[in-house]
Design a protein around this motif. Structure first.
Motif, PDB file in Angstrom:
ATOM      1  N   ILE A 135       0.844  -1.201   0.000  1.00 12.26           N
ATOM      2  CA  ILE A 135       0.000   0.000   0.000  1.00 12.26           C
ATOM      3  C   ILE A 135       0.878   1.249   0.000  1.00 12.26           C
ATOM      4  CG2 ILE A 135      -1.649   1.347   1.359  1.00 12.26           C
ATOM      5  CD1 ILE A 135      -2.937  -1.332   2.139  1.00 12.26           C
ATOM      6  N   ALA A 136       1.960   1.221   0.760  1.00 15.13           N
ATOM      7  CA  ALA A 136       2.882   2.350   0.773  1.00 15.13           C
ATOM      8  C   ALA A 136       3.429   2.608  -0.628  1.00 15.13           C
ATOM      9  CB  ALA A 136       4.025   2.099   1.758  1.00 15.13           C
ATOM     10  N   ALA A 137       3.750   1.558  -1.345  1.00 10.44           N
ATOM     11  CA  ALA A 137       4.242   1.720  -2.716  1.00 10.44           C
ATOM     12  C   ALA A 137       3.167   2.325  -3.618  1.00 10.44           C
ATOM     13  CB  ALA A 137       4.701   0.370  -3.272  1.00 10.44           C
ATOM     14  N   LEU A 138       1.913   2.003  -3.335  1.00 12.07           N
ATOM     15  CA  LEU A 138       0.819   2.562  -4.130  1.00 12.07           C
ATOM     16  C   LEU A 138       0.614   4.049  -3.862  1.00 12.07           C
ATOM     17  CD1 LEU A 138      -1.962  -0.183  -3.877  1.00 12.07           C
ATOM     18  CD2 LEU A 138      -0.657   0.437  -5.909  1.00 12.07           C
ATOM     19  N   ILE A 139       0.666   4.442  -2.583  1.00 13.46           N
ATOM     20  CA  ILE A 139       0.340   5.832  -2.264  1.00 13.46           C
ATOM     21  C   ILE A 139       1.548   6.761  -2.302  1.00 13.46           C
ATOM     22  CG2 ILE A 139      -1.669   5.176  -0.911  1.00 13.46           C
ATOM     23  CD1 ILE A 139      -0.090   5.900   1.629  1.00 13.46           C
ATOM     24  N   GLU A 140       2.739   6.227  -2.315  1.00 17.62           N
ATOM     25  CA  GLU A 140       3.948   7.052  -2.272  1.00 17.62           C
ATOM     26  C   GLU A 140       3.982   8.144  -3.349  1.00 17.62           C
ATOM     27  OE1 GLU A 140       7.829   8.535  -2.761  1.00 17.62           O
ATOM     28  OE2 GLU A 140       6.940   7.186  -4.225  1.00 17.62           O
ATOM     29  N   PRO A 141       3.617   7.862  -4.587  1.00 16.85           N
ATOM     30  CA  PRO A 141       3.685   8.928  -5.597  1.00 16.85           C
ATOM     31  C   PRO A 141       2.682  10.058  -5.392  1.00 16.85           C
ATOM     32  CG  PRO A 141       3.541   6.771  -6.639  1.00 16.85           C
ATOM     33  CD  PRO A 141       3.290   6.584  -5.181  1.00 16.85           C
ATOM     34  N   TYR A 142       1.648   9.841  -4.600  1.00 17.04           N
ATOM     35  CA  TYR A 142       0.605  10.850  -4.427  1.00 17.04           C
ATOM     36  C   TYR A 142       0.910  11.836  -3.311  1.00 17.04           C
ATOM     37  CZ  TYR A 142      -1.839   7.353  -7.144  1.00 17.04           C
ATOM     38  OH  TYR A 142      -2.172   6.446  -8.098  1.00 17.04           O
ATOM     39  N   PRO A 148      10.118   9.009   4.958  1.00 19.32           N
ATOM     40  CA  PRO A 148       9.664   7.642   5.231  1.00 19.32           C
ATOM     41  C   PRO A 148       8.670   7.526   6.378  1.00 19.32           C
ATOM     42  CG  PRO A 148      12.044   7.703   4.951  1.00 19.32           C
ATOM     43  CD  PRO A 148      11.565   9.124   4.959  1.00 19.32           C
ATOM     44  N   TYR A 149       8.900   8.263   7.477  1.00 20.46           N
ATOM     45  CA  TYR A 149       7.983   8.119   8.605  1.00 20.46           C
ATOM     46  C   TYR A 149       6.583   8.632   8.252  1.00 20.46           C
ATOM     47  CZ  TYR A 149       8.600  13.106   9.622  1.00 20.46           C
ATOM     48  OH  TYR A 149       8.630  14.466   9.533  1.00 20.46           O
ATOM     49  N   THR A 150       6.505   9.669   7.425  1.00 20.16           N
ATOM     50  CA  THR A 150       5.207  10.186   7.001  1.00 20.16           C
ATOM     51  C   THR A 150       4.477   9.147   6.170  1.00 20.16           C
ATOM     52  OG1 THR A 150       6.132  12.412   6.955  1.00 20.16           O
ATOM     53  CG2 THR A 150       4.042  12.082   5.820  1.00 20.16           C
ATOM     54  N   LEU A 151       5.183   8.485   5.286  1.00 18.16           N
ATOM     55  CA  LEU A 151       4.572   7.437   4.466  1.00 18.16           C
ATOM     56  C   LEU A 151       4.061   6.301   5.341  1.00 18.16           C
ATOM     57  CD1 LEU A 151       3.885   6.284   1.685  1.00 18.16           C
ATOM     58  CD2 LEU A 151       6.198   5.341   1.593  1.00 18.16           C
ATOM     59  N   THR A 152       4.816   5.922   6.348  1.00 20.03           N
ATOM     60  CA  THR A 152       4.387   4.863   7.258  1.00 20.03           C
ATOM     61  C   THR A 152       3.107   5.257   7.981  1.00 20.03           C
ATOM     62  OG1 THR A 152       6.670   4.161   7.581  1.00 20.03           O
ATOM     63  CG2 THR A 152       5.075   3.455   9.238  1.00 20.03           C
ATOM     64  N   ILE A 153       3.059   6.477   8.479  1.00 19.32           N
ATOM     65  CA  ILE A 153       1.864   6.955   9.184  1.00 19.32           C
ATOM     66  C   ILE A 153       0.670   6.995   8.238  1.00 19.32           C
ATOM     67  CG2 ILE A 153       0.825   8.984  10.291  1.00 19.32           C
ATOM     68  CD1 ILE A 153       3.675   9.520  11.461  1.00 19.32           C
ATOM     69  N   GLN A 154       0.875   7.478   7.035  1.00 19.50           N
ATOM     70  CA  GLN A 154      -0.222   7.566   6.079  1.00 19.50           C
ATOM     71  C   GLN A 154      -0.715   6.179   5.656  1.00 19.50           C
ATOM     72  OE1 GLN A 154       1.754  10.117   3.276  1.00 19.50           O
ATOM     73  NE2 GLN A 154       0.806  11.952   4.130  1.00 19.50           N
ATOM     74  N   THR A 155       0.207   5.240   5.500  1.00 17.61           N
ATOM     75  CA  THR A 155      -0.173   3.870   5.156  1.00 17.61           C
ATOM     76  C   THR A 155      -0.985   3.246   6.281  1.00 17.61           C
ATOM     77  OG1 THR A 155       1.814   3.619   3.802  1.00 17.61           O
ATOM     78  CG2 THR A 155       0.726   1.603   4.506  1.00 17.61           C
ATOM     79  N   LEU A 158      -4.457   4.691   6.281  1.00 16.78           N
ATOM     80  CA  LEU A 158      -5.279   4.128   5.207  1.00 16.78           C
ATOM     81  C   LEU A 158      -5.779   2.735   5.583  1.00 16.78           C
ATOM     82  CD1 LEU A 158      -6.229   4.830   2.302  1.00 16.78           C
ATOM     83  CD2 LEU A 158      -4.226   3.619   1.484  1.00 16.78           C
ATOM     84  N   GLU A 159      -4.889   1.890   6.060  1.00 19.16           N
ATOM     85  CA  GLU A 159      -5.276   0.526   6.463  1.00 19.16           C
ATOM     86  C   GLU A 159      -6.229   0.547   7.656  1.00 19.16           C
ATOM     87  OE1 GLU A 159      -2.076  -2.417   6.855  1.00 19.16           O
ATOM     88  OE2 GLU A 159      -0.802  -0.899   5.947  1.00 19.16           O
ATOM     89  N   SER A 160      -5.900   1.334   8.669  1.00 20.49           N
ATOM     90  CA  SER A 160      -6.720   1.389   9.879  1.00 20.49           C
ATOM     91  C   SER A 160      -8.107   1.932   9.585  1.00 20.49           C
ATOM     92  CB  SER A 160      -6.064   2.258  10.949  1.00 20.49           C
ATOM     93  OG  SER A 160      -4.830   1.734  11.303  1.00 20.49           O
ATOM     94  N   MET A 161      -8.179   2.957   8.789  1.00 20.14           N
ATOM     95  CA  MET A 161      -9.481   3.533   8.457  1.00 20.14           C
ATOM     96  C   MET A 161     -10.301   2.594   7.580  1.00 20.14           C
ATOM     97  SD  MET A 161      -9.969   6.155  10.225  1.00 20.14           S
ATOM     98  CE  MET A 161     -11.496   6.656   9.468  1.00 20.14           C
ATOM     99  N   ALA A 162      -9.638   1.819   6.739  1.00 21.99           N
ATOM    100  CA  ALA A 162     -10.370   0.816   5.955  1.00 21.99           C
ATOM    101  C   ALA A 162     -10.986  -0.210   6.894  1.00 21.99           C
ATOM    102  CB  ALA A 162      -9.455   0.144   4.939  1.00 21.99           C
ATOM    103  N   TYR A 163     -10.210  -0.680   7.865  1.00 22.10           N
ATOM    104  CA  TYR A 163     -10.727  -1.658   8.830  1.00 22.10           C
ATOM    105  C   TYR A 163     -11.837  -1.042   9.674  1.00 22.10           C
ATOM    106  CZ  TYR A 163     -10.965  -5.138  12.514  1.00 22.10           C
ATOM    107  OH  TYR A 163     -11.417  -6.072  13.418  1.00 22.10           O
TER     108      TYR A 163
END
Length: 187
Positions: A135-142, A148-155, A158-163
């Motif tokens: 998922i991080a690889a998917l959202i990284e370009p956007y 890196p830490y921002t990408l981890t938090i955003q990923t 995304l996962e937590s909110m989906a759940y």
């Protein structure tokens, strides 16, 4: 009028073809894992829920762990099949709608997301980490920034909110998807 053999045909379940029985076991086990949590479900529970003998379940799978691996592998394959067109489109369009589409697919693939959150053992951690990396690889370009830490938090968001959306959220997921996409896109 009673006919010979009619009693047996009406009261005894038909023998299922092997592929159908295997799928029946997978479906029931997935439902039990999501409902009770993986660690709380035994092979005996699966057999009892299906009203079949425990050796029948063992003839298809050696353990609940093997059932879990099959379910997760199948679910993630289906998830990535749905996400792969978004990977291709990200090369051309880098906007919030792409993030919303990723979130929508995660919510629509509720069974695998719920399954990944039905336990805490190493198998779950491994698969959740792999999902997070993809998922991080998917959202990284956007994202506007590439820390890196921002990408981890955003990923994780995304996962937590989906759940959360799957388990408690509203029927209309668009506002949630729009808010998450804006947060990821604009930071």
């Amino acid at each position: 009028m009673w006919k010979a053999g009619s009693f047996m045909a009406d009261t005894c379940p038909k023998r299922l073809p092997s592929a159908d029985r295997r799928q029946q076991i997978l479906t029931m086990a997935a439902a039990l894992f999501r409902e009770r949590g993986f660690e709380a479900v035994s092979m005996a529970d699966v057999a009892e829920a299906l009203a079949i003998a425990r050796p029948t379940v063992y003839s298809y799978f050696p353990s609940t762990g093997a059932i879990l691996e099959t379910l997760i592998d199948t679910g993630l394959a289906r998830l990535w099949l749905r996400l792969s067109p978004l990977v291709e489109s990200r090369r051309h369009v880098r906007d919030q709608h792409s993030i919303q589409a990723i979130f929508t697919v995660l919510v629509e693939e509720r069974e695998v997301i719920q399954l990944l959150n039905s336990g805490d053992g190493p198998v779950f951690q491994h698969h959740r980490m792999a999902l997070g990396k993809r998922i991080a690889a998917l959202i990284e370009p956007y994202r506007p920034e590439h820390r890196p830490y921002t990408l981890t938090i955003q990923t994780l968001l995304l996962e937590s909110m989906a759940y959360w959306t799957i388990t408690n959220g509203p029927e209309d997921i668009r506002p949630v998807a729009e808010t998450i996409a804006a947060f990821i896109h604009y930071g």
